[in-house]
Design a protein around this motif. Sequence first.
Motif, short mmCIF file in Angstrom:
data_model
loop_
_atom_site.label_atom_id
_atom_site.label_comp_id
_atom_site.label_asym_id
_atom_site.label_seq_id
_atom_site.Cartn_x
_atom_site.Cartn_y
_atom_site.Cartn_z
N ALA A 37 0.97 -1.16 0.14
CA ALA A 37 0.07 -0.06 -0.17
C ALA A 37 0.80 1.28 0.03
N VAL A 38 1.89 1.06 0.81
CA VAL A 38 2.73 2.29 0.74
C VAL A 38 3.56 2.52 -0.37
N ALA A 39 3.83 1.43 -1.23
CA ALA A 39 4.70 1.74 -2.58
C ALA A 39 3.65 2.44 -3.39
N ALA A 40 2.40 1.74 -3.35
CA ALA A 40 1.39 2.39 -4.40
C ALA A 40 1.30 3.89 -4.15
N ALA A 41 1.04 4.18 -2.74
CA ALA A 41 0.82 5.58 -2.37
C ALA A 41 1.97 6.44 -2.95
N TRP A 42 3.29 5.86 -2.83
CA TRP A 42 4.30 6.68 -3.19
C TRP A 42 4.20 6.90 -4.55
N VAL A 43 4.08 5.79 -5.37
CA VAL A 43 3.80 6.13 -6.88
C VAL A 43 3.05 7.08 -7.32
#
Lengths: 281, 293, 367
Positions: free
Chosen positions: B71-77
Motif C-alpha cells: 500500500a505504501v509503495a502504491a501511495a508513493w507512486v
Amino acid sequence: MMSVSVEFRRRGALEIADAVKLYDPDGARILAVDHCSLTIPAGEICMVVGPSGCGKTTLLNAIAGFHGLDSGAITLDGTILCGPSQRLAPIGSDRVVVFQNGALFPWKTNLENVAFGPIVQKRLNKKQAHEKAWRLMADAGLAGYEHKYPGELSSGLQRRVEIVRALINDPAVLLLDEPYRALDALSKSVMHEALLETYYRTGVTIFFITHDLEEAIFLGHRVVVMTSRPCRPKQIFEIDIPHPRDYGVLTSPRFRELAAEISAAVDEEAAKSFALGEKEG
Amino acid sequence: MMSLPGTLAMPSANPERQWHRFSPRVLLDPSARRAVIAVAAVCIFWQLGATSRGWLGFSLPVIGAIPAPDAVAAAWVKLIHDPGYWQSWEQSFLRVALGFAAATSVGVPFGLALATNSTFRGFAFPVFELLRPIPPLAWVPAAIIFWPTQELSIDFVIFLGGFYTMVLNVLGGAETIDARLIQAARSMGASRWNIFRRLILPGVLPSIGVGMEVAIGITWEVVVAAEMISGGGSGSATSSSGGLGFFIWNSYVGGSYPNIIVGMISIGIAGYLSSAVVRRCVARLTPWLRRPR
Amino acid sequence: MRLEKSGGATTIARPGEAFGWSALSDRSERRHRTVAASATSLLRLKGTALLDIMTSDPRLGRVSRDDVADTIHAIQISEPAQVPQRRGGSLTFALFQTGQWFKGPKPYLMLLGYALLLSFWYLSVEVLKLPRFAEMPGLTTVIQEWLSPNPAYGISIHTPVYYLHILVSLRRIAIAFIFATALGVPVGLLLGWSKTFKDYVFPIFEMIRPIPILAWVPLAIVMLPGSELPVLYLTFLASFFATALNTMLGVKSIDPVYVLAAKCLGASRWQVFRHVVVPGALPFIFTGLQISIGVAWFSLVAAEMVSGQFGLGYLINTSYTTVQYPTIIIAMITLGIVGYITSVAVRVAGDWLMGWRIRQLAMQERR
C-alpha cells in the motif's frame, strides 16, 4: 661467555625458520619479512635492532600470534607454533607481549592488572592471585602502588607493572616491542636495571626490539641487526660482556668497540631505509 | 570531551558502503549479503504483520495497524506525480538550509568568542548553559508570541536547535588545542590576532565539522517537529504550513495512512542526503583529516 | 596538601603521595604556592646540587640519585595511606573546591550574566515596552505568578497541579530512559563487538535512524493503544538510538592493543568482552547517556505538545492555546531546571562509576 641463567633455563627456545610475511593493504603488496631465520636459545636475551619500518614488529606479531606467516615456521621448545599446516600461531600466555605505548588496563588497579592473567586462566582464585601479585610487585620494587590506577603512574612505572603482569604467568618468552621508547634517559636506565634484575631471577627468554643501540648492547646476550624492509638478519653480534652487568659496563672499552661495530651495520641499513622513505613500523 | 554532551557525533552510515550496495558484486561480499537478507526479512515481516487481519483472522497488536508495504509503495507512486508532495520537500529543505546556515553563522563566532575571551565566557556561558536545557520546541509558543510571522518563529526554533550544538562543539574543539602550541606561539612573539587566525581557527575546524554533522541531524528533527506542531498540534492549519512534517500530520488527520509512511521515509531520505552533503563539505574543509584508505 | 599552579588549577596531595615538577632537564626555576591542609614536615632537596654531581661524576651521581629515591620511598612507605578499594570524590575536597571557586572572578561574572539576561527581559517588556515584546509576559509578572499562592493563571509553586505536571514528565522520562538504556547498551555493545550482529542489524538501524522522532507521531498513535504509550515510545526511540550509537562508538574506540594484551594473558573471547570491552566503552557509554537524556527530553516535550495528557510540554501547549502566557514561561523555566538536574544526575553517576578516569584526566591536567 653465556650467563648463569641460560644453564638452568630449560624452556623458551625459539626457532624462526624461513619466515615470509606479505602485507597487502589496498593492493600494494609489501614484503615485510623475507626468508628470515633466527634461532634463540632458551634463556637468552635477544635484542633486535634495525631501521624503522623494516618488519621487526611483524616478526614479533607473528611469534605472538597476532597475525600469521605466509610461509616458514616458528617453533617454541620443539612445538610448532605456526607452520605449513597452521598459518596463525595461537595467542597465549607462554609468549606475553609488552607493548610500545603500554597496555595496562586503565580501569583496573595495578594489582588487578597484575593478577589478571592467573585469574582469567583460572589457575588461581582471586584471593590467591592477588596475594601472588602483591608479592611479585614487592619483589619488583613496586610496593605501595598496588591500589593505584595505571593512569596515576609515570610511564616508567607503568612499564614495570606491565612486565610484572606478563611475568606472573611464567611465560616461556617475553616479547618486548620498544617498551622504553618513550622514556627519558634517566627513567630508561632505571628500567634496564629493573629488567635485568627480573631476568636474573626468572631466566625468561627475552625477544626485545629496540632502536637504542646502547640499550641493546647493555641488555642483550646477542644483538641481531636486521636489514631494511624486507627484514632478515643481516649480522648477529655476540655480546661477550659477562652477566650480571651493571652500569660500569657502559664505559668499558669492549662496550665502545661493540657500539662502533653495530652502529656501522645499522647505519648502513638506516640509510637505505631513509632513501626508501619508510614510515614508522 | 567527556563533559560536553551533544558533541559526540551520531555519524551516519558510511556512504562508500552505500554505493557498494548497488554494484553487481553485492552478493559476493558477505556483509552486503547479510544486509540484503536483513532488509528482506524486515519487509516480509512487515508485510505479513500489516496484513495479519487477512490471513490470520485477527489483527496482530502494533504491527497489524500499520499500512502494508505494498500500500505504501502504491501511495508513493501516486505521490511522485503530485506537485504538492515535491513542494513539501522544497519547503522543508528551505527551512533546514536557513536554520542550519543561521545556526552556523551565529554559533561559530559565539563559540569562538567564548573560547578565546575568558571574561565574555564568564558571563555568557552560564546564561547559555541556563537556557540550553530548555528544549527548542518548548520555545515554540514564546517564539510565536514574539516573532511577527509564524514562519519566522519556526525558523527561530530551528535555529536554536543547531545553535546549541555548534557552540558546544566549537568550545570542545578549542579546548583540545594543545596549550603548549599557544605558549610556543606566544613565546615567538605572535600577536593575539595571529594566534587566533593561525592556531585557533584551524584547530577548531574539525570540531566545527563534527558540529555541523550533528547539527544537520538536529535541525531536521526540529524542522519536522515544528512543522507538525505549528501546522497540526496548535490547531491552526493555516499559512506557513507545508513541509514534510506537516504533510505527515495532514495525512494522518486526513486518514490516508500509507502516506504517513511515505512521508516518514521521504524525510529519512532527505535527512540522509543533507547529511551526505554536509559531510562532503566538511571533508573539503578539513582535507588533512582524510584517512589514507 | 593543596597545590596552586600558576595557571590556576588546583591539585591535591594526600599523605604519602609525591608531587612536583621534574625540572632536571632544563634547570629552570618553577614556582608553586602550596598550602598544607594538615601538619606537614618538609624535606628540601636542592636539585641543582644533585644535577651538578651527576654531570661531574656519573657514577657517584647515580648512587646519590638512588639514595635520594630510596629515602623518599622509605618516607612514603612508612606512612602507608589507608587506601580504600574504590575511591570516589571526598566531601572535604568538594567543599574546599567550592570555597576556592568563590574567591575567583567566575561566580561574579556568572551573576553578571544572569543579571544582564534578566534586566534585558525586564527592560524590553515592562520598562521600554518595545513593540515586538508587546505580548510577552514580563519578568515581574512571571515571577509574581510563579510564587503566588493564588495564581491568576492557575499554575504556581503553590498549586499541586504544577507538581503533577512535573512528575508526569519525569515519570515518562524515567521509564523511557531506563528502557532505552537497558536495550541500547547491549545492542550497542553487540554492534561494536560482533561483526555478524552488526552485518544483520546495523543496516536496519541506519535506515530507521534518519527518520526524525517526531515524524513517528502519527504512526505511533495508529500503532499503539492509548495516549500514553505513543509518548513513551517516541521518547524511548530517540533515547535508544543515541545510547546504542554512542555505545557502539565506544566499543570501536577501544584501543585494540588492550584486546591483544588481554588475549596474550590468556583471556577467552567472553573474558575479553567482560574485562576490556565493557569497562573500556564505559566513558563513551556515559557520554552517550548524557546525550540520550537530552534527546529524551527533546522528544518528550515535542510528543507532549502534540499528544498526551499532562506533562510540561502539554502545559506549554495548552497555556499557549488558552492564552495564559506567563504559564508558558513558568513551564519553560521548570523544564530547564528539571532537565538540567537529570543531566547532572547522569553525569555524577558516570563520574562515580569511573573514578579511574577522573584521576587520569586530572593527571593530564586539563585546564
